[in-house]
Motif scaffolding. Structure first.
Motif, PDB file in Angstrom:
ATOM      1  N   GLU A 222      21.398 -13.015  92.503  1.00  0.00           N
ATOM      2  CA  GLU A 222      21.001 -11.615  92.657  1.00  0.00           C
ATOM      3  C   GLU A 222      20.657 -11.293  94.102  1.00  0.00           C
ATOM      4  O   GLU A 222      21.052 -10.254  94.643  1.00  0.00           O
ATOM      5  CB  GLU A 222      19.793 -11.319  91.764  1.00  0.00           C
ATOM      6  CG  GLU A 222      20.098 -11.182  90.289  1.00  0.00           C
ATOM      7  CD  GLU A 222      18.870 -10.721  89.527  1.00  0.00           C
ATOM      8  OE1 GLU A 222      18.948  -9.667  88.873  1.00  0.00           O
ATOM      9  OE2 GLU A 222      17.829 -11.397  89.607  1.00  0.00           O
ATOM     10  N   SER A 223      19.891 -12.182  94.723  1.00  0.00           N
ATOM     11  CA  SER A 223      19.483 -11.971  96.106  1.00  0.00           C
ATOM     12  C   SER A 223      20.684 -11.932  97.037  1.00  0.00           C
ATOM     13  O   SER A 223      20.730 -11.133  97.975  1.00  0.00           O
ATOM     14  CB  SER A 223      18.523 -13.083  96.542  1.00  0.00           C
ATOM     15  OG  SER A 223      18.162 -12.949  97.897  1.00  0.00           O
ATOM     16  N   GLU A 226      22.165  -8.538  96.736  1.00  0.00           N
ATOM     17  CA  GLU A 226      21.276  -7.532  97.318  1.00  0.00           C
ATOM     18  C   GLU A 226      21.316  -7.552  98.840  1.00  0.00           C
ATOM     19  O   GLU A 226      21.362  -6.505  99.491  1.00  0.00           O
ATOM     20  CB  GLU A 226      19.846  -7.761  96.821  1.00  0.00           C
ATOM     21  CG  GLU A 226      19.663  -7.426  95.345  1.00  0.00           C
ATOM     22  CD  GLU A 226      18.343  -7.934  94.794  1.00  0.00           C
ATOM     23  OE1 GLU A 226      17.569  -8.542  95.569  1.00  0.00           O
ATOM     24  OE2 GLU A 226      18.075  -7.728  93.591  1.00  0.00           O
ATOM     25  N   LEU A 229      24.472  -5.995 100.204  1.00  0.00           N
ATOM     26  CA  LEU A 229      24.531  -4.535 100.141  1.00  0.00           C
ATOM     27  C   LEU A 229      23.817  -3.864 101.313  1.00  0.00           C
ATOM     28  O   LEU A 229      23.959  -2.663 101.525  1.00  0.00           O
ATOM     29  CB  LEU A 229      23.929  -4.047  98.815  1.00  0.00           C
ATOM     30  CG  LEU A 229      24.704  -4.451  97.550  1.00  0.00           C
ATOM     31  CD1 LEU A 229      23.989  -3.966  96.303  1.00  0.00           C
ATOM     32  CD2 LEU A 229      26.134  -3.927  97.584  1.00  0.00           C
ATOM     33  N   THR A 230      23.058  -4.633 102.073  1.00  0.00           N
ATOM     34  CA  THR A 230      22.354  -4.080 103.237  1.00  0.00           C
ATOM     35  C   THR A 230      23.134  -4.295 104.531  1.00  0.00           C
ATOM     36  O   THR A 230      22.749  -3.801 105.582  1.00  0.00           O
ATOM     37  CB  THR A 230      20.968  -4.732 103.396  1.00  0.00           C
ATOM     38  OG1 THR A 230      21.131  -6.123 103.742  1.00  0.00           O
ATOM     39  CG2 THR A 230      20.163  -4.622 102.115  1.00  0.00           C
ATOM     40  N   HIS A 249      28.481   0.742  96.803  1.00  0.00           N
ATOM     41  CA  HIS A 249      27.177   0.846  96.139  1.00  0.00           C
ATOM     42  C   HIS A 249      26.627   2.262  96.268  1.00  0.00           C
ATOM     43  O   HIS A 249      26.131   2.847  95.288  1.00  0.00           O
ATOM     44  CB  HIS A 249      26.213  -0.167  96.755  1.00  0.00           C
ATOM     45  CG  HIS A 249      24.900  -0.238  96.044  1.00  0.00           C
ATOM     46  ND1 HIS A 249      23.689  -0.155  96.697  1.00  0.00           N
ATOM     47  CD2 HIS A 249      24.603  -0.370  94.725  1.00  0.00           C
ATOM     48  CE1 HIS A 249      22.714  -0.253  95.819  1.00  0.00           C
ATOM     49  NE2 HIS A 249      23.230  -0.383  94.613  1.00  0.00           N
ATOM     50  N   ILE A 271      29.613  -6.241  92.372  1.00  0.00           N
ATOM     51  CA  ILE A 271      28.859  -7.491  92.460  1.00  0.00           C
ATOM     52  C   ILE A 271      29.749  -8.618  92.972  1.00  0.00           C
ATOM     53  O   ILE A 271      29.344  -9.406  93.839  1.00  0.00           O
ATOM     54  CB  ILE A 271      28.245  -7.858  91.097  1.00  0.00           C
ATOM     55  CG1 ILE A 271      27.289  -6.761  90.616  1.00  0.00           C
ATOM     56  CG2 ILE A 271      27.524  -9.200  91.180  1.00  0.00           C
ATOM     57  CD1 ILE A 271      26.145  -6.471  91.565  1.00  0.00           C
ATOM     58  N   TYR A 302      26.235 -10.063  85.325  1.00  0.00           N
ATOM     59  CA  TYR A 302      25.729  -8.703  85.501  1.00  0.00           C
ATOM     60  C   TYR A 302      26.225  -7.810  84.371  1.00  0.00           C
ATOM     61  O   TYR A 302      25.470  -7.003  83.809  1.00  0.00           O
ATOM     62  CB  TYR A 302      26.194  -8.156  86.852  1.00  0.00           C
ATOM     63  CG  TYR A 302      25.635  -6.786  87.190  1.00  0.00           C
ATOM     64  CD1 TYR A 302      24.452  -6.655  87.906  1.00  0.00           C
ATOM     65  CD2 TYR A 302      26.291  -5.622  86.788  1.00  0.00           C
ATOM     66  CE1 TYR A 302      23.935  -5.402  88.218  1.00  0.00           C
ATOM     67  CE2 TYR A 302      25.789  -4.366  87.089  1.00  0.00           C
ATOM     68  CZ  TYR A 302      24.613  -4.265  87.801  1.00  0.00           C
ATOM     69  OH  TYR A 302      24.099  -3.026  88.099  1.00  0.00           O
TER      70      TYR A 302
END
Length: 465
Positions: A222-223, A226, A229-230, A249, A271, A302
């Motif tokens: 998950e991390s 995440e 996505l940044t 996203h 994902i 997911y």
């Protein structure tokens, strides 16, 4: 030890389990041997020889830099991305390697000896480490092979390792090497496939440790997504591949605020792409079962947590149960590929990486959606059957094109395979074992040009810049 779920799902750095994680692990082992033998302080010079696929695509896969980190004593499951950047910048800037973390040697990527046309007998991913004393005498040398998924084998120890593996399997409560043996355990005990795998894992860990360990694995998955996505801009390596996950996203957040089932494939694609874009940039990922296929299982999991029937209002405990059962089932199927074939792209082509991951994910999804053991086995079979012959021909030796999109496509295949199996009754014409054997034979017959050498396919037909 027999192959377990925590061998198939291990934490490392991108972009490749066989070309980055395995070589770093081998170099770290060699470094520790120098310390343990008391000869580290006597080392005056170092030589690293890379063979076959490691030499052919090592630059694109980060092999050389990973080896430098391993020689300094870093392990892939422990090192953080910021440490990677700091140490590699220091080595590049000074030209000095800290062997074993303490002995300064003038050494860098350019000093490694590349032998792309030399294939050692055991495996195409071969590497030899040699250190010399002040009089240029050999102090210690060792050859390792990176055999896929971050697994390494030392030259000369294959027979002993295989014997240990066979002995440890005999000691397991419910040992299995084939899908037929796995299904027989299920029939005889009335257990599901995840339960059989859990029973074996409990031979070396407590059930709570297994549960927490698998939940931690998923938290890293998950991390990874995440963090990806940044990040914006281009992926490293010179192909000028643009990161798409952040923009996708943002669009999904605008178009689908409530996780409408009509958008399930867009979220699965997101994902898969996010994880593999992070992998391509050398980020922290979970080998599942390899880095090149790392986005498939997180993407399908997911889907299981957000779009499978009954999950919308599930409690956190129930959601955690889904994660644990999914990964145990996927791990059981992964064992079958490790036992009967290979998950190495350099041996099997991409069918061994993406195909195996798609098969594992399909099985995990079918299990948590209520499938019987036969339906779960059928889901795994369908997914691999339609990945047979998949070549590994990354452009520039980078895990970017076609690897990133391929993870998204294979995740959707896994979901469809699970759905098809669940609409059946578990009775099917082709067995999973037959497909795995076919994958192995296809990999052996496949030209080396299409097995992670960047010498055929897209790698030679697409202009890099």
């Amino acid at each position: 030890m027999a192959v377990g779920v925590f061998d198939l799902f291990s934490i490392g750095i991108g972009p490749s389990s066989s070309h980055t994680v395995g070589p770093m692990r081998a170099a770290a082992v060699f470094s520790e041997e120098l310390k343990a033998s008391g000869i580290l302080a006597d080392v005056a010079s170092l030589r690293v020889d890379l063979y076959g696929s490691l030499a052919a695509t090592g630059h694109g896969h980060g092999t050389m830099t990973a080896i430098l980190l391993g020689l300094e004593g870093f392990h892939p499951e422990l090192i953080q991305p910021e440490e990677v950047e700091e140490r590699l910048a220091t080595i590049a800037g000074t030209g000095i390697l800290q062997l074993g973390g303490s002995v300064s040697l003038p050494y860098g990527v350019k000093d490694m000896v590349l032998r792309p046309l030399t294939i050692l007998p055991r495996h195409t991913n071969g590497m030899t480490f040699t250190v010399y004393g002040p009089a240029e005498q050999v102090l210690h040398t060792a050859t390792f092979f990176s055999v896929g998924g971050g697994f390494i084998v030392r030259d000369g120890e294959e027979d002993a390792a295989q014997h240990e593996l066979e002995s440890s399997k005999k000691e397991l409560p419910l040992p299995f090497r084939t899908a037929a043996e796995l299904l027989e355990h299920c029939r005889r005990t009335s257990l599901g496939i995840s339960d059989v795998m859990l029973t074996n894992e409990k031979d070396s860990r407590t059930e709570e440790d297994i549960r927490q360990g698998l939940l931690h694995i998923y938290s890293v998955m998950e991390s990874c997504a995440e963090v990806s996505l940044t990040r914006e801009g281009l992926l490293p390596g010179g192909l000028k591949v643009r990161r798409r996950a952040p923009d996708w996203h943002d669009r999904l957040l605008k178009e689908d605020k409530d996780h409408d089932p009509a958008y399930w494939q867009e979220w699965v694609n997101l994902i898969a792409l996010a994880v593999n874009e992070e992998n391509a940039s050398g980020g922290r990922v979970v080998t599942a079962p390899t880095n090149g296929a790392a986005g498939i299982i997180p993407a399908v999991l997911y889907y299981a947590l957000h779009f499978a029937p009954g999950m919308q209002n599930a409690s956190q405990h129930d959601r955690d149960d889904v994660v644990v059962r999914f990964l145990l089932t996927a791990g059981a199927v992964g064992v079958l590929y490790k036992e009967q074939a290979s998950i190495s792209g350099a041996e099997m082509g991409c069918q061994g990486e993406v195909g195996s991951a798609s098969s594992m994910a399909a099985a995990g999804l079918a299990e948590v959606m209520g499938g019987s053991p036969s339906q779960v086995e059928n889901a795994a079979e369908i997914a691999m059957e339609h990945n047979l012959g998949l070549t590994c021909d990354p452009i520039g030796g980078l895990v970017q094109v076609p690897c990133i999109e391929r993870n998204a496509i294979a995740a959707a295949k896994a979901i469809n395979a699970a759905k098809m199996a669940l609409w059946g009754d578990g009775v099917h014409r082709v067995s999973l074992d037959e497909v795995i054997i076919t994958m192995r034979e296809t990999g052996k017959d496949m030209s080396s040009k299409y097995k992670e050498t960047a010498m055929g396919g897209l790698a030679v037909n697409v202009v890099e810049c």
